[in-house]
Scaffold this motif. Structure first.
Motif, PDB file in Angstrom:
ATOM      1  N   LYS A  66     115.118 -33.004  78.298  1.00 50.92           N
ATOM      2  CA  LYS A  66     116.212 -32.243  78.888  1.00 50.92           C
ATOM      3  C   LYS A  66     116.064 -30.762  78.545  1.00 50.92           C
ATOM      4  O   LYS A  66     115.592 -30.409  77.466  1.00 50.92           O
ATOM      5  N   GLN A  67     116.503 -29.913  79.470  1.00 49.93           N
ATOM      6  CA  GLN A  67     116.377 -28.469  79.287  1.00 49.93           C
ATOM      7  C   GLN A  67     117.108 -27.991  78.030  1.00 49.93           C
ATOM      8  O   GLN A  67     116.582 -27.168  77.284  1.00 49.93           O
ATOM      9  N   GLU A  68     118.292 -28.521  77.755  1.00 49.40           N
ATOM     10  CA  GLU A  68     119.035 -28.061  76.579  1.00 49.40           C
ATOM     11  C   GLU A  68     118.306 -28.431  75.287  1.00 49.40           C
ATOM     12  O   GLU A  68     118.343 -27.680  74.306  1.00 49.40           O
ATOM     13  N   ILE A  69     117.608 -29.546  75.282  1.00 49.67           N
ATOM     14  CA  ILE A  69     116.853 -29.953  74.097  1.00 49.67           C
ATOM     15  C   ILE A  69     115.609 -29.090  73.962  1.00 49.67           C
ATOM     16  O   ILE A  69     115.236 -28.689  72.864  1.00 49.67           O
ATOM     17  N   ARG A  70     114.993 -28.772  75.091  1.00 49.87           N
ATOM     18  CA  ARG A  70     113.828 -27.878  75.052  1.00 49.87           C
ATOM     19  C   ARG A  70     114.230 -26.518  74.487  1.00 49.87           C
ATOM     20  O   ARG A  70     113.539 -25.948  73.643  1.00 49.87           O
ATOM     21  N   GLU A  71     115.348 -25.992  74.960  1.00 52.46           N
ATOM     22  CA  GLU A  71     115.834 -24.698  74.469  1.00 52.46           C
ATOM     23  C   GLU A  71     116.147 -24.777  72.976  1.00 52.46           C
ATOM     24  O   GLU A  71     115.864 -23.833  72.233  1.00 52.46           O
ATOM     25  N   TRP A  72     116.719 -25.889  72.537  1.00 53.61           N
ATOM     26  CA  TRP A  72     117.005 -26.068  71.115  1.00 53.61           C
ATOM     27  C   TRP A  72     115.709 -26.115  70.306  1.00 53.61           C
ATOM     28  O   TRP A  72     115.637 -25.548  69.216  1.00 53.61           O
ATOM     29  N   ALA A  73     114.675 -26.786  70.845  1.00 52.35           N
ATOM     30  CA  ALA A  73     113.378 -26.847  70.156  1.00 52.35           C
ATOM     31  C   ALA A  73     112.789 -25.451  69.997  1.00 52.35           C
ATOM     32  O   ALA A  73     112.226 -25.116  68.948  1.00 52.35           O
ATOM     33  N   VAL A  74     112.919 -24.634  71.030  1.00 51.52           N
ATOM     34  CA  VAL A  74     112.444 -23.245  70.956  1.00 51.52           C
ATOM     35  C   VAL A  74     113.214 -22.487  69.875  1.00 51.52           C
ATOM     36  O   VAL A  74     112.620 -21.795  69.033  1.00 51.52           O
ATOM     37  N   LYS A  75     114.539 -22.648  69.846  1.00 48.57           N
ATOM     38  CA  LYS A  75     115.358 -21.965  68.833  1.00 48.57           C
ATOM     39  C   LYS A  75     115.023 -22.463  67.425  1.00 48.57           C
ATOM     40  O   LYS A  75     114.992 -21.678  66.480  1.00 48.57           O
ATOM     41  N   LEU A  76     114.777 -23.762  67.290  1.00 51.79           N
ATOM     42  CA  LEU A  76     114.387 -24.311  65.986  1.00 51.79           C
ATOM     43  C   LEU A  76     113.110 -23.631  65.492  1.00 51.79           C
ATOM     44  O   LEU A  76     113.036 -23.203  64.343  1.00 51.79           O
ATOM     45  N   ALA A  77     112.127 -23.534  66.364  1.00 47.22           N
ATOM     46  CA  ALA A  77     110.863 -22.893  65.984  1.00 47.22           C
ATOM     47  C   ALA A  77     111.077 -21.429  65.615  1.00 47.22           C
ATOM     48  O   ALA A  77     110.500 -20.942  64.641  1.00 47.22           O
ATOM     49  N   GLN A  78     111.917 -20.734  66.363  1.00 45.08           N
ATOM     50  CA  GLN A  78     112.189 -19.331  66.051  1.00 45.08           C
ATOM     51  C   GLN A  78     112.920 -19.199  64.721  1.00 45.08           C
ATOM     52  O   GLN A  78     112.604 -18.310  63.928  1.00 45.08           O
ATOM     53  N   CYS A  79     113.868 -20.094  64.455  1.00 47.69           N
ATOM     54  CA  CYS A  79     114.568 -20.076  63.161  1.00 47.69           C
ATOM     55  C   CYS A  79     113.608 -20.378  62.013  1.00 47.69           C
ATOM     56  O   CYS A  79     113.842 -19.959  60.877  1.00 47.69           O
ATOM     57  N   ALA A  80     112.539 -21.084  62.328  1.00 43.69           N
ATOM     58  CA  ALA A  80     111.527 -21.414  61.323  1.00 43.69           C
ATOM     59  C   ALA A  80     110.496 -20.302  61.172  1.00 43.69           C
ATOM     60  O   ALA A  80     109.511 -20.458  60.460  1.00 43.69           O
ATOM     61  N   GLY A  81     110.703 -19.183  61.869  1.00 43.20           N
ATOM     62  CA  GLY A  81     109.827 -18.031  61.701  1.00 43.20           C
ATOM     63  C   GLY A  81     108.738 -17.879  62.741  1.00 43.20           C
ATOM     64  O   GLY A  81     107.872 -17.015  62.601  1.00 43.20           O
ATOM     65  N   GLN A  82     108.797 -18.673  63.784  1.00 43.85           N
ATOM     66  CA  GLN A  82     107.775 -18.590  64.824  1.00 43.85           C
ATOM     67  C   GLN A  82     108.175 -17.543  65.868  1.00 43.85           C
ATOM     68  O   GLN A  82     109.359 -17.397  66.184  1.00 43.85           O
ATOM     69  N   ASN A  83     107.189 -16.839  66.407  1.00 40.74           N
ATOM     70  CA  ASN A  83     107.506 -15.870  67.447  1.00 40.74           C
ATOM     71  C   ASN A  83     107.745 -16.609  68.771  1.00 40.74           C
ATOM     72  O   ASN A  83     107.615 -17.831  68.850  1.00 40.74           O
ATOM     73  N   GLU A  84     108.098 -15.874  69.801  1.00 41.80           N
ATOM     74  CA  GLU A  84     108.465 -16.492  71.084  1.00 41.80           C
ATOM     75  C   GLU A  84     107.334 -17.336  71.669  1.00 41.80           C
ATOM     76  O   GLU A  84     107.569 -18.452  72.138  1.00 41.80           O
ATOM     77  N   ASP A  85     106.120 -16.830  71.635  1.00 38.90           N
ATOM     78  CA  ASP A  85     104.983 -17.586  72.176  1.00 38.90           C
ATOM     79  C   ASP A  85     104.738 -18.863  71.372  1.00 38.90           C
ATOM     80  O   ASP A  85     104.481 -19.932  71.943  1.00 38.90           O
ATOM     81  N   GLN A  86     104.810 -18.764  70.069  1.00 43.78           N
ATOM     82  CA  GLN A  86     104.616 -19.940  69.218  1.00 43.78           C
ATOM     83  C   GLN A  86     105.729 -20.960  69.441  1.00 43.78           C
ATOM     84  O   GLN A  86     105.479 -22.165  69.473  1.00 43.78           O
ATOM     85  N   ALA A  87     106.945 -20.471  69.605  1.00 38.83           N
ATOM     86  CA  ALA A  87     108.082 -21.360  69.838  1.00 38.83           C
ATOM     87  C   ALA A  87     107.936 -22.085  71.177  1.00 38.83           C
ATOM     88  O   ALA A  87     108.213 -23.283  71.279  1.00 38.83           O
ATOM     89  N   GLU A  88     107.495 -21.378  72.195  1.00 38.32           N
ATOM     90  CA  GLU A  88     107.269 -22.000  73.505  1.00 38.32           C
ATOM     91  C   GLU A  88     106.145 -23.033  73.432  1.00 38.32           C
ATOM     92  O   GLU A  88     106.236 -24.107  74.029  1.00 38.32           O
ATOM     93  N   ALA A  89     105.089 -22.710  72.693  1.00 42.22           N
ATOM     94  CA  ALA A  89     103.981 -23.657  72.532  1.00 42.22           C
ATOM     95  C   ALA A  89     104.449 -24.911  71.793  1.00 42.22           C
ATOM     96  O   ALA A  89     104.055 -26.034  72.133  1.00 42.22           O
ATOM     97  N   PHE A  90     105.294 -24.725  70.795  1.00 41.18           N
ATOM     98  CA  PHE A  90     105.852 -25.854  70.056  1.00 41.18           C
ATOM     99  C   PHE A  90     106.651 -26.759  70.993  1.00 41.18           C
ATOM    100  O   PHE A  90     106.443 -27.976  71.029  1.00 41.18           O
ATOM    101  N   ALA A  91     107.552 -26.181  71.764  1.00 34.37           N
ATOM    102  CA  ALA A  91     108.372 -26.973  72.690  1.00 34.37           C
ATOM    103  C   ALA A  91     107.488 -27.674  73.717  1.00 34.37           C
ATOM    104  O   ALA A  91     107.721 -28.843  74.047  1.00 34.37           O
ATOM    105  N   GLY A  92     106.459 -26.993  74.195  1.00 33.06           N
ATOM    106  CA  GLY A  92     105.531 -27.613  75.143  1.00 33.06           C
ATOM    107  C   GLY A  92     104.782 -28.774  74.528  1.00 33.06           C
ATOM    108  O   GLY A  92     104.549 -29.803  75.187  1.00 33.06           O
TER     109      GLY A  92
END
Length: 123
Positions: free
Chosen positions: A2-28
């Motif tokens: 689900k899109q909301e879970i994907r967005e949350w995964a991106v935010k989780l990665a960013q809160c963990a110190g990942q930049n936007e590209d890394q966060a997107e790669a994580f969610a992918g």
């Protein structure tokens, strides 16, 4: 996923110190793994681990315990220590499972050998 879970995964990665590209790669990466997608959705909905999906016999809970247990190996590297950072610990468990899918043998070895030294019979 689900899109909301994907967005949350991106935010989780960013809160963990990942930049936007890394966060997107994580969610992918999570999206590309049906087992980890199910685990992420369950965590998002229940704030608890499902532990249904396994890689080389290990679940997310096993990875979390290992991360906390082997923190002594990282005391000299505090930037890498996740024990007190819940977002980073959770992100790292999912990230480790993603990597384990590709190379389980190396992680199996680490999980057997890189543990704390606080139990009888370790050495």
């Amino acid at each position: 996923m689900k899109q909301e879970i994907r967005e949350w995964a991106v935010k989780l990665a960013q809160c963990a110190g990942q930049n936007e590209d890394q966060a997107e790669a994580f969610a992918g990466g999570i999206e590309s793994s049906p087992g980890l997608s199910e685990e992420m959705e369950y965590y998002y909905e229940h704030q608890n681990l499902l532990c249904k999906y396994q890689v080389a016999g290990y679940t997310l809970a096993d990875v979390l315990v290992w991360q906390v247990d082997h923190f002594k190996a990282f005391l000299d590297r505090p930037d890498e220590m996740n024990r007190y950072d819940q977002d980073r610990l959770l992100w790292s468990a999912f990230q480790t499972m993603l990597a384990m899918q590709e190379h389980p043998e190396g992680y199996q070895r680490k999980m057997r050998e890189e543990t704390g030294t606080d139990y009888a019979g370790k050495y």
